[in-house]
Design a protein around this motif. Structure first.
Motif, PDB file in Angstrom:
ATOM      1  N   GLN A  63      -5.925  -1.212 -27.638  1.00  0.00           N
ATOM      2  CA  GLN A  63      -4.803  -1.518 -28.544  1.00  0.00           C
ATOM      3  C   GLN A  63      -4.146  -0.235 -29.037  1.00  0.00           C
ATOM      4  O   GLN A  63      -2.916  -0.130 -29.094  1.00  0.00           O
ATOM      5  N   PHE A  64      -4.971   0.734 -29.411  1.00  0.00           N
ATOM      6  CA  PHE A  64      -4.443   2.015 -29.901  1.00  0.00           C
ATOM      7  C   PHE A  64      -3.636   2.723 -28.814  1.00  0.00           C
ATOM      8  O   PHE A  64      -2.583   3.308 -29.081  1.00  0.00           O
ATOM      9  N   LYS A  65      -4.120   2.651 -27.583  1.00  0.00           N
ATOM     10  CA  LYS A  65      -3.424   3.296 -26.465  1.00  0.00           C
ATOM     11  C   LYS A  65      -2.022   2.711 -26.295  1.00  0.00           C
ATOM     12  O   LYS A  65      -1.041   3.446 -26.048  1.00  0.00           O
ATOM     13  N   LYS A  66      -1.890   1.399 -26.454  1.00  0.00           N
ATOM     14  CA  LYS A  66      -0.570   0.750 -26.336  1.00  0.00           C
ATOM     15  C   LYS A  66       0.381   1.263 -27.410  1.00  0.00           C
ATOM     16  O   LYS A  66       1.569   1.514 -27.146  1.00  0.00           O
ATOM     17  N   LEU A  67      -0.123   1.426 -28.630  1.00  0.00           N
ATOM     18  CA  LEU A  67       0.711   1.924 -29.720  1.00  0.00           C
ATOM     19  C   LEU A  67       1.097   3.391 -29.510  1.00  0.00           C
ATOM     20  O   LEU A  67       2.224   3.796 -29.805  1.00  0.00           O
ATOM     21  N   ILE A  68       0.169   4.174 -28.982  1.00  0.00           N
ATOM     22  CA  ILE A  68       0.443   5.592 -28.687  1.00  0.00           C
ATOM     23  C   ILE A  68       1.542   5.703 -27.631  1.00  0.00           C
ATOM     24  O   ILE A  68       2.462   6.513 -27.761  1.00  0.00           O
ATOM     25  N   ASP A  69       1.447   4.865 -26.599  1.00  0.00           N
ATOM     26  CA  ASP A  69       2.474   4.868 -25.540  1.00  0.00           C
ATOM     27  C   ASP A  69       3.819   4.383 -26.073  1.00  0.00           C
ATOM     28  O   ASP A  69       4.872   4.939 -25.744  1.00  0.00           O
ATOM     29  N   LYS A  70       3.757   3.359 -26.916  1.00  0.00           N
ATOM     30  CA  LYS A  70       4.987   2.794 -27.486  1.00  0.00           C
ATOM     31  C   LYS A  70       5.777   3.858 -28.262  1.00  0.00           C
ATOM     32  O   LYS A  70       7.003   3.928 -28.187  1.00  0.00           O
ATOM     33  N   HIS A  71       5.066   4.696 -28.992  1.00  0.00           N
ATOM     34  CA  HIS A  71       5.728   5.715 -29.817  1.00  0.00           C
ATOM     35  C   HIS A  71       5.929   7.049 -29.091  1.00  0.00           C
ATOM     36  O   HIS A  71       6.411   8.008 -29.705  1.00  0.00           O
ATOM     37  N   GLN A  72       5.555   7.091 -27.803  1.00  0.00           N
ATOM     38  CA  GLN A  72       5.742   8.306 -26.995  1.00  0.00           C
ATOM     39  C   GLN A  72       5.195   9.539 -27.720  1.00  0.00           C
ATOM     40  O   GLN A  72       5.898  10.534 -27.950  1.00  0.00           O
ATOM     41  N   VAL A  73       3.932   9.460 -28.063  1.00  0.00           N
ATOM     42  CA  VAL A  73       3.261  10.514 -28.839  1.00  0.00           C
ATOM     43  C   VAL A  73       3.105  11.792 -28.005  1.00  0.00           C
ATOM     44  O   VAL A  73       2.808  11.740 -26.813  1.00  0.00           O
ATOM     45  N   ASP A  74       3.319  12.933 -28.680  1.00  0.00           N
ATOM     46  CA  ASP A  74       3.213  14.236 -28.009  1.00  0.00           C
ATOM     47  C   ASP A  74       1.774  14.750 -27.953  1.00  0.00           C
ATOM     48  O   ASP A  74       1.388  15.435 -27.012  1.00  0.00           O
ATOM     49  N   HIS A  75       1.001  14.437 -28.986  1.00  0.00           N
ATOM     50  CA  HIS A  75      -0.349  15.012 -29.072  1.00  0.00           C
ATOM     51  C   HIS A  75      -1.301  13.990 -29.691  1.00  0.00           C
ATOM     52  O   HIS A  75      -0.962  13.342 -30.675  1.00  0.00           O
ATOM     53  N   VAL A  76      -2.497  13.856 -29.098  1.00  0.00           N
ATOM     54  CA  VAL A  76      -3.474  12.854 -29.529  1.00  0.00           C
ATOM     55  C   VAL A  76      -4.791  13.527 -29.895  1.00  0.00           C
ATOM     56  O   VAL A  76      -5.290  14.381 -29.156  1.00  0.00           O
ATOM     57  N   ARG A  77      -5.351  13.133 -31.063  1.00  0.00           N
ATOM     58  CA  ARG A  77      -6.704  13.565 -31.436  1.00  0.00           C
ATOM     59  C   ARG A  77      -7.500  12.323 -31.807  1.00  0.00           C
ATOM     60  O   ARG A  77      -7.066  11.528 -32.637  1.00  0.00           O
ATOM     61  N   ALA A  78      -8.641  12.150 -31.186  1.00  0.00           N
ATOM     62  CA  ALA A  78      -9.542  11.037 -31.503  1.00  0.00           C
ATOM     63  C   ALA A  78     -10.877  11.625 -31.936  1.00  0.00           C
ATOM     64  O   ALA A  78     -11.532  12.323 -31.163  1.00  0.00           O
ATOM     65  N   ILE A  79     -11.257  11.362 -33.174  1.00  0.00           N
ATOM     66  CA  ILE A  79     -12.449  11.966 -33.769  1.00  0.00           C
ATOM     67  C   ILE A  79     -13.505  10.898 -34.007  1.00  0.00           C
ATOM     68  O   ILE A  79     -13.235   9.868 -34.633  1.00  0.00           O
ATOM     69  N   ALA A  80     -14.721  11.139 -33.513  1.00  0.00           N
ATOM     70  CA  ALA A  80     -15.834  10.213 -33.714  1.00  0.00           C
ATOM     71  C   ALA A  80     -16.845  10.823 -34.667  1.00  0.00           C
ATOM     72  O   ALA A  80     -17.114  12.030 -34.623  1.00  0.00           O
ATOM     73  N   THR A  81     -17.413   9.956 -35.528  1.00  0.00           N
ATOM     74  CA  THR A  81     -18.333  10.451 -36.550  1.00  0.00           C
ATOM     75  C   THR A  81     -19.728   9.840 -36.388  1.00  0.00           C
ATOM     76  O   THR A  81     -20.217   9.719 -35.274  1.00  0.00           O
ATOM     77  N   SER A  82     -20.350   9.427 -37.467  1.00  0.00           N
ATOM     78  CA  SER A  82     -21.786   9.129 -37.501  1.00  0.00           C
ATOM     79  C   SER A  82     -22.292   8.176 -36.417  1.00  0.00           C
ATOM     80  O   SER A  82     -23.254   8.489 -35.718  1.00  0.00           O
ATOM     81  N   ALA A  83     -21.668   6.999 -36.260  1.00  0.00           N
ATOM     82  CA  ALA A  83     -22.204   5.998 -35.321  1.00  0.00           C
ATOM     83  C   ALA A  83     -22.250   6.542 -33.900  1.00  0.00           C
ATOM     84  O   ALA A  83     -23.257   6.409 -33.203  1.00  0.00           O
ATOM     85  N   LEU A  84     -21.159   7.165 -33.464  1.00  0.00           N
ATOM     86  CA  LEU A  84     -21.101   7.653 -32.087  1.00  0.00           C
ATOM     87  C   LEU A  84     -21.929   8.922 -31.892  1.00  0.00           C
ATOM     88  O   LEU A  84     -22.489   9.142 -30.813  1.00  0.00           O
ATOM     89  N   ARG A  85     -22.023   9.764 -32.922  1.00  0.00           N
ATOM     90  CA  ARG A  85     -22.803  10.988 -32.721  1.00  0.00           C
ATOM     91  C   ARG A  85     -24.306  10.713 -32.708  1.00  0.00           C
ATOM     92  O   ARG A  85     -25.074  11.495 -32.164  1.00  0.00           O
ATOM     93  N   ASN A  86     -24.737   9.569 -33.281  1.00  0.00           N
ATOM     94  CA  ASN A  86     -26.165   9.269 -33.340  1.00  0.00           C
ATOM     95  C   ASN A  86     -26.625   8.189 -32.364  1.00  0.00           C
ATOM     96  O   ASN A  86     -27.825   8.001 -32.179  1.00  0.00           O
TER      97      ASN A  86
END
Length: 309
Positions: A63-86
């Motif tokens: 879903q997020f990817k569709k919104l990013i494409d819709k707005h023709q984003v120049d730069h993307v940062r996706a940050i993962a915290t506790s659940a994914l790091r552990n």
């Protein structure tokens, strides 16, 4: 030239997407999404992402990817915290997201997370020259930062987030007094580094970063003003007595009472109890009566970092 930037904060309970356009001095929000993925559900203290949560996470990233494409984003940062790091299968999740969406997820450690939360709070304009304690209650971890508008004195991330504490202590609803005592003892043991760091500083103010503190704000303001909207607020100063009453009411409430309260975000209906207990514990332990909320947090810290580059 104005940049379109997408920042994702992939937390234990909620995945956030913020898309903005403009400069550090003047930017507009094009998209601000919060999806209750509950990535830690059923496996937060077992170190694994359960299949249903894994699937919800993948779907949300699409879903997020569709919104990013819709707005023709120049730069993307996706940050993962506790659940994914552990999580033992956190790397599998990151690989599948990359394969399906092309989005690269960065896992950050707790120290980096705390630093980015500070940058977000600083960007909200609520810091002063006085020593302040910033607290961010996530599902997997809680970050504490001591500092002021000139910089950070001390920071640390603790793996004692609301989902973890709920799993350990909040099995019966309303939460029994014996469980509250056990939880407070647990916090007393685990937060000793915070108490030592604060011991020689005059800390008069606590700023809660978004999350549970937004719920406390809504519970206070909505009865007074039914048209109150959190999106119109950046910073909010609590009346100590109001905050005490609201957290008392949450702690003694049943699941059904919380679930039918329109001021409580559905994703926080259960975790708001332990979040209230952590907040009250820290206020009491450090004798802080001046408490505020900022709707800014990690994602705004990442955005501030990106816009400064």
């Amino acid at each position: 030239m104005n940049k379109r930037i997408a920042v994702m904060d992939l937390g234990t309970n909620t995945f956030h997407l913020l898309i903005t356009e403009g400069s550090i001095a003047d930017h507009v929000v094009l998209e601000h999404e919060h999806i209750a993925v509950k990535l830690g559900e059923g496996g937060i203290n077992k170190g694994t992402i359960q299949p249903e949560a894994f699937a919800r996470g993948l779907s949300t990233m699409q879903q997020f990817k569709k919104l990013i494409d819709k707005h023709q984003v120049d730069h993307v940062r996706a940050i993962a915290t506790s659940a994914l790091r552990n999580a033992g299968n956190g790397h599998d999740f990151i690989q599948q997201v990359k394969g399906i969406t092309g989005i690269h997820i960065e896992i950050i450690d707790g120290d980096t997370e705390a630093g980015l939360i500070y940058e977000g709070i600083k960007a909200s304009g609520c810091l002063s020259a006085n020593n302040t304690l910033i607290m961010d209650i996530g599902g997997g971890s809680v970050e504490f930062i001591l500092g002021n508008n000139n910089g950070i004195t001390w920071k640390q991330s603790f793996e004692i987030g609301a989902a973890r504490l709920m799993d350990k202590f909040h099995q019966t609803d309303p939460i029994p007094q014996a469980s509250i005592v056990d939880l407070n003892n647990y916090l007393d043991d685990n937060l000793e580094p915070l108490f030592q760091a604060a011991e020689h500083l005059k800390v008069n103010k606590l700023i809660g970063s978004s999350g549970a503190f937004e719920t406390f704000t809504a519970l206070i303001e909505k009865p007074k003003n039914p048209n109150f909207k959190l999106k119109d607020v950046r910073n909010y100063d609590f009346d100590y007595e109001y905050l005490t009453k609201v957290t008392d009411d949450i702690i003694s409430s049943s699941h059904d009472e919380r679930a039918t309260n329109p001021a409580i975000n559905p994703v926080r209906v259960d975790m708001i109890v332990v979040a209230s207990l952590i907040t009250r514990f820290v206020m009491r332990r450090l004798d802080i009566h001046d408490v505020a909320m900022s709707t800014y947090s990690l994602k705004e810290g990442v955005l501030a970092q990106e816009l400064a580059n």
